[in-house]
Design a protein around this motif. Structure first.
Motif, PDB file in Angstrom:
ATOM      1  N   TRP A  31      38.931  26.153  21.936  1.00 51.91           N
ATOM      2  CA  TRP A  31      39.309  27.498  22.369  1.00 51.91           C
ATOM      3  C   TRP A  31      38.315  28.003  23.407  1.00 51.91           C
ATOM      4  N   MET A  32      38.805  28.782  24.365  1.00 54.12           N
ATOM      5  CA  MET A  32      37.904  29.548  25.229  1.00 54.12           C
ATOM      6  C   MET A  32      37.286  30.640  24.364  1.00 54.12           C
ATOM      7  N   THR A  33      35.993  30.896  24.535  1.00 55.59           N
ATOM      8  CA  THR A  33      35.355  31.984  23.794  1.00 55.59           C
ATOM      9  C   THR A  33      35.065  33.176  24.710  1.00 55.59           C
ATOM     10  N   GLU A  34      35.774  33.212  25.827  1.00 52.27           N
ATOM     11  CA  GLU A  34      35.731  34.332  26.770  1.00 52.27           C
ATOM     12  C   GLU A  34      37.156  34.564  27.268  1.00 52.27           C
ATOM     13  N   ASN A  35      37.432  35.790  27.703  1.00 52.31           N
ATOM     14  CA  ASN A  35      38.759  36.095  28.234  1.00 52.31           C
ATOM     15  C   ASN A  35      38.933  35.508  29.634  1.00 52.31           C
ATOM     16  N   LEU A  36      40.136  35.069  29.900  1.00 51.84           N
ATOM     17  CA  LEU A  36      40.479  34.499  31.198  1.00 51.84           C
ATOM     18  C   LEU A  36      40.319  35.544  32.304  1.00 51.84           C
ATOM     19  N   LYS A  37      39.848  35.102  33.477  1.00 53.28           N
ATOM     20  CA  LYS A  37      39.681  36.019  34.611  1.00 53.28           C
ATOM     21  C   LYS A  37      40.156  35.407  35.923  1.00 53.28           C
ATOM     22  N   VAL A  38      41.058  34.456  35.841  1.00 56.85           N
ATOM     23  CA  VAL A  38      41.570  33.776  37.026  1.00 56.85           C
ATOM     24  C   VAL A  38      42.534  34.684  37.791  1.00 56.85           C
ATOM     25  N   ARG A  39      42.538  34.543  39.135  1.00 50.54           N
ATOM     26  CA  ARG A  39      43.388  35.389  39.978  1.00 50.54           C
ATOM     27  C   ARG A  39      44.488  34.600  40.676  1.00 50.54           C
ATOM     28  N   ARG A  40      44.618  33.310  40.332  1.00 46.89           N
ATOM     29  CA  ARG A  40      45.684  32.461  40.874  1.00 46.89           C
ATOM     30  C   ARG A  40      46.233  31.600  39.737  1.00 46.89           C
ATOM     31  N   ASP A  41      47.483  31.186  39.866  1.00 46.09           N
ATOM     32  CA  ASP A  41      48.045  30.290  38.853  1.00 46.09           C
ATOM     33  C   ASP A  41      47.541  28.868  39.100  1.00 46.09           C
ATOM     34  N   ILE A  42      47.978  27.929  38.259  1.00 50.70           N
ATOM     35  CA  ILE A  42      47.438  26.566  38.356  1.00 50.70           C
ATOM     36  C   ILE A  42      47.862  25.851  39.626  1.00 50.70           C
ATOM     37  N   ASN A  43      48.847  26.406  40.342  1.00 46.93           N
ATOM     38  CA  ASN A  43      49.262  25.834  41.630  1.00 46.93           C
ATOM     39  C   ASN A  43      48.590  26.517  42.813  1.00 46.93           C
ATOM     40  N   GLY A  44      47.709  27.485  42.534  1.00 46.64           N
ATOM     41  CA  GLY A  44      46.993  28.182  43.598  1.00 46.64           C
ATOM     42  C   GLY A  44      47.705  29.405  44.144  1.00 46.64           C
TER      43      GLY A  44
END
Length: 193
Positions: free
Chosen positions: A42-55
């Motif tokens: 598990w991630m132990t931090e919240n997600l902070k990505v600004r693009r999907d897996i395709n960019g």
């Protein structure tokens, strides 16, 4: 000499394997701590990505509508976006994953999962190391954002055609609650593998 070489090789192999399982990097280069609970990472931090897996650019909300909160609280995503932003090889947890983590078969104590530095006026242990922070919700100002009061996590499980299950930790509450939500609201994400 061969025994010494073997021990050194084994030592470096163990260290390199451990370091690989402690960090995860998303498409934007953000790094996240991870931990293994049972058989699941598990991630132990919240997600902070600004693009999907395709960019591709995606929709997201800042916690408390403040971009300065992203490093500590992550970003908030609607359900459609949540389904396509976990890093390659990772996925959104379903109800069974959440309930196994939170041990719903026993008395789940929210304080074991709350980051003790971020829930004002509460005594929390964060014994699990899961480090949940009260990031609130994202919406188009239809409702209060509840920043500092609660956090909701998306599940990949649907209650019915138009509602999605979430897991909720709230200020002053020792139980972790499960409730269905409209998919247009924005909540936190933890990805699993």
């Amino acid at each position: 000499m061969n025994k010494l070489f073997y021990r050194i090789f084994l030592f470096y192999t163990i260290i390199s394997c451990k370091s690989e399982t402690k960090k995860l990097t998303d498409i934007d280069g953000n790094q996240y701590s991870i931990a293994k609970y049972g058989e699941t990472f598990w991630m132990t931090e919240n997600l902070k990505v600004r693009r999907d897996i395709n960019g591709n650019d995606i929709n997201y909300f800042f916690p408390d509508n403040d971009s300065g909160n992203v490093q500590l609280y992550g970003l908030l995503y609607d359900f459609e976006t949540a389904c396509k932003v976990c890093p390659q090889g990772w996925r959104l947890p379903n109800n069974a994953d959440w309930e196994q983590l939170f041990n719903f078969s026993k008395d789940n104590v929210a304080g074991n999962y709350k980051d003790k530095q971020f829930w004002e006026g509460e005594i929390n242990s964060n014994n699990s190391g899961f480090s949940i922070r009260p990031s609130g919700i994202g919406n188009n100002k239809e409702h209060p954002n509840n920043f500092g009061e609660n956090t909701l996590f998306w599940s990949d499980s649907k209650e019915e055609e138009h509602f999605i299950w979430t897991y909720i930790l709230e200020k002053g509450k020792t139980k972790i609650r499960k409730a269905s939500q409209h998919p247009t609201y924005a909540f936190s994400i933890r990805c699993i593998k």
